[in-house]
Scaffold this motif. Structure first.
Motif, mmCIF file in Angstrom:
data_model
loop_
_atom_site.group_PDB
_atom_site.id
_atom_site.type_symbol
_atom_site.label_atom_id
_atom_site.label_comp_id
_atom_site.label_asym_id
_atom_site.label_seq_id
_atom_site.Cartn_x
_atom_site.Cartn_y
_atom_site.Cartn_z
ATOM 1 N N LYS A 123 -21.987 -11.533 7.045
ATOM 2 C CA LYS A 123 -23.074 -11.379 8.030
ATOM 3 C C LYS A 123 -23.897 -12.667 8.156
ATOM 4 N N LYS A 124 -24.200 -13.291 7.033
ATOM 5 C CA LYS A 124 -24.962 -14.542 7.064
ATOM 6 C C LYS A 124 -24.136 -15.652 7.705
ATOM 7 N N TYR A 125 -22.887 -15.806 7.278
ATOM 8 C CA TYR A 125 -22.040 -16.858 7.824
ATOM 9 C C TYR A 125 -21.860 -16.683 9.327
ATOM 10 N N THR A 126 -21.712 -15.450 9.777
ATOM 11 C CA THR A 126 -21.524 -15.197 11.201
ATOM 12 C C THR A 126 -22.767 -15.591 11.984
ATOM 13 N N ALA A 127 -23.945 -15.200 11.495
ATOM 14 C CA ALA A 127 -25.186 -15.558 12.185
ATOM 15 C C ALA A 127 -25.382 -17.072 12.211
ATOM 16 N N LEU A 128 -25.067 -17.749 11.104
ATOM 17 C CA LEU A 128 -25.195 -19.204 11.057
ATOM 18 C C LEU A 128 -24.219 -19.886 12.020
ATOM 19 N N ALA A 129 -22.986 -19.385 12.060
ATOM 20 C CA ALA A 129 -21.990 -19.976 12.955
ATOM 21 C C ALA A 129 -22.377 -19.770 14.415
ATOM 22 N N LEU A 130 -22.891 -18.594 14.737
ATOM 23 C CA LEU A 130 -23.328 -18.335 16.112
ATOM 24 C C LEU A 130 -24.534 -19.200 16.467
#
Length: 351
Positions: free
Chosen positions: A169-176
């Protein structure tokens, strides 16, 4: 990445001390990679601020950074030892204390995002007094958080939600967030957990907030903004997790997301640390997130799926993602792999 994330407003940093950098990442005696997510998150998203890693007997995971003793890290320029473990209950292991004391004696401050406060451990308090090094607990919510009011706020919001903890969830938000900024879109990454706060330099430690104030804390985290502005909000836990659903639901209601992205590890069959509970399906998470989230934002929609395909080779990952795209009729991607599938997710979110 660090430069972009440091654009955060000063208000977002309230209650979060300026962290002494660079870091030595401490892995303790961790044998489950999911419980070392703080160390991995910092190594992946703030690697330029990490000089190495340290561990004790029994540790079987590594971030790939050079192994160092506290003294070696201090010589290499480290200013603090960061506890890179996020274990069940957020406790400080008894076997860790000697290394933490050694680090202070080497001239390093200690930074922790665990539930157990550093200042509650007598040996650490004594060592801090003796050496003059600081004990920095970042999992401390700001004072006077209001209860949620449910008022619709201006601006746009995305929340990452999950089938479980520690799966992207964190990695996805950071990538977005990185993708939005690259497109010239006004956007902020909103951190809600210890690792995200350490990466971004501010945020709201949602799982340290008294439950009655969870929604209000989420409202504080993503206030009114210009209509074109996006907040990319790091999700926490899962609304299906018997232990952590309260945090997840309060974050969902308070975030009022216009769009959510479901994060999932296709190799995981049971909830992490709770093996008697089967993992919910992606379909179940989409359905329940819409039903519960529509309470504060009737227009909520699923923007797509983020799969953690780290256990697959490139061909296997693409085959899995293609099958899920066909089945769900939504963009499916692994943000770490990027490529056309990730671009399709971004486009669908912005549509």
């Amino acid at each position: 990445m660090a430069t972009v994330l440091q654009r955060r407003a000063d208000a977002d940093r309230e209650g979060v001390p300026t962290l002494p950098q660079p870091y030595l990442l401490f892995l303790g005696d961790t044998s489950e990679a999911g419980y070392a997510k703080t160390a991995f998150g910092l190594a992946d998203w703030a690697g330029d601020r990490c000089v190495g890693e340290s561990s004790i007997a029994g540790c079987t995971v590594t971030t790939g950074l050079p192994p160092m003793s506290p003294a070696e890290a201090a010589t290499a320029g480290a200013k603090s030892l960061v506890i890179g473990v996020a274990n069940q209950g957020g406790v400080i292991g008894e076997r860790w204390v000697a290394v933490l004391v050694e680090a202070m004696e080497a001239g390093l401050d200690i930074v922790s995002g665990l539930h157990t406060k550093l200042t509650s451990v007598p040996a650490l308090v004594e060592a801090s007094r003796r050496t003059g090094q600081r004990l920095i607990d970042i999992r401390t919510p700001p004072p006077s958080i209001p209860i949620g009011n449910g008022r619709k706020r201006s601006g746009k919001r995305l929340l990452t939600v999950g089938t479980d903890c520690a799966l992207g969830k964190k990695y996805t938000a950071l990538a977005l967030h990185r993708a939005f900024v690259a497109r010239g879109i006004d956007a902020d990454f909103r951190a809600t957990g210890q690792t995200g706060i350490m990466i971004a330099g501010g945020g709201m430690p949602m799982d340290a907030v008294v439950s009655d104030f969870e929604a209000g804390a989420a409202e504080m985290l993503s206030p009114d903004a210009p209509d074109s502005h996006w907040d990319l909000i790091e999700g926490q836990g899962s609304i299906f997790n018997p232990a952590y659903a309260a945090v997840s639901l309060g974050l969902l209601h308070g975030s009022q997301p216009d769009v959510f992205v479901v994060c999932h590890d296709p190799t995981r069959k049971v909830i992490l640390g709770m093996e008697s509970f089967a993992l919910p399906t992606v379909d179940e998470v989409i359905d329940l997130t819409i039903r519960l989230g529509s309470r504060t934002n009737p227009a909520i929609r699923c923007g797509g799926i983020s799969l953690n395909t780290s256990s697959f080779d490139a061909d296997g990952a693409e085959a899995l993602m293609a099958a899920e795209r066909q089945r769900l009729g939504l963009p499916v991607t692994d943000p770490i792999r990027g490529g056309a599938s990730f671009d399709a997710l971004v486009e669908n979110i912005l549509a």
